[in-house]
Design an enzyme around this catalytic site. Structure first.
Site, mmCIF file in Angstrom:
data_model
loop_
_atom_site.group_PDB
_atom_site.id
_atom_site.type_symbol
_atom_site.label_atom_id
_atom_site.label_comp_id
_atom_site.label_asym_id
_atom_site.label_seq_id
_atom_site.Cartn_x
_atom_site.Cartn_y
_atom_site.Cartn_z
ATOM 1 N N SER A 156 0.798 -1.224 0.000
ATOM 2 C CA SER A 156 0.000 0.000 0.000
ATOM 3 C C SER A 156 0.835 1.280 0.000
ATOM 4 O O SER A 156 0.319 2.353 -0.279
ATOM 5 C CB SER A 156 -0.969 0.026 1.190
ATOM 6 O OG SER A 156 -0.276 0.229 2.395
ATOM 7 N N LYS A 193 1.131 4.590 6.895
ATOM 8 C CA LYS A 193 0.378 5.389 5.919
ATOM 9 C C LYS A 193 0.834 6.844 6.023
ATOM 10 O O LYS A 193 1.460 7.259 6.990
ATOM 11 C CB LYS A 193 -1.133 5.353 6.199
ATOM 12 C CG LYS A 193 -1.780 3.988 6.095
ATOM 13 C CD LYS A 193 -1.965 3.568 4.654
ATOM 14 C CE LYS A 193 -2.629 2.212 4.544
ATOM 15 N NZ LYS A 193 -1.750 1.089 4.795
#
Length: 154
Positions: free
Chosen positions: A75, A112
């Site tokens: 990701s 993230k």
């Protein structure tokens, strides 16, 4: 200790490797050569050793607040974080807008980009195949630290 998300959850997971405290008596210095390395056309090699380099002193700014993690997943690929990369995380750095952070969501760790957008706080992946996570109203979110360096094998 390894923290993972269930397969159905599209997040990059991280594995805790340890803190930044140096191992007693371990040699941490590596040779540092004065000659730059050309990324374009090759230049004549110079075998001039400038000094010893300790990577720990260059990548760890706050020893008591720094730890290492191993990333798992895809990701964050567009931020240069690949599956299996070593992440250097500093808890002494403020988790400001647009920084890459380690966050605990309901007790599970993920890496993230922290983004504040239109009154919301989001954890944003760096891969369009993964969804953003709105953490504005979530009760169980804790930012563990800011990723300062990524080490990966070529």
């Amino acid at each position: 200790m390894r923290h993972e998300f269930k397969k159905s959850e599209p997040h990059m997971t991280v594995e805790i490797l340890g803190t930044a405290a140096p191992v007693d008596g371990a040699q941490q210095d590596l040779p540092l050569y004065l000659s730059p390395v050309e990324a374009g056309f090759p230049s004549p090699a110079e075998d001039y050793l400038d000094k010893q380099l300790n990577l720990h002193t260059h990548i760890v700014k706050h020893e008591a607040a720094t730890f290492f993690l191993r990333a798992h997943g895809l990701s964050m690929i567009n931020a240069g974080i690949h599956d299996g990369d070593l992440l250097v995380v500093d808890r002494a750095i403020a988790a400001q807008d647009n920084r890459i952070v380690i966050a605990a969501l309901d007790g599970e760790l993920t890496v993230k980009r922290l983004v504040r957008r239109r009154g919301k706080v989001l954890l944003v992946p760096e891969n369009p195949d993964f969804p953003e996570i709105d953490i504005t109203e979530r009760e169980h979110v804790h930012i563990w630290g800011v990723v300062t360096y990524v080490v990966h094998k070529l």
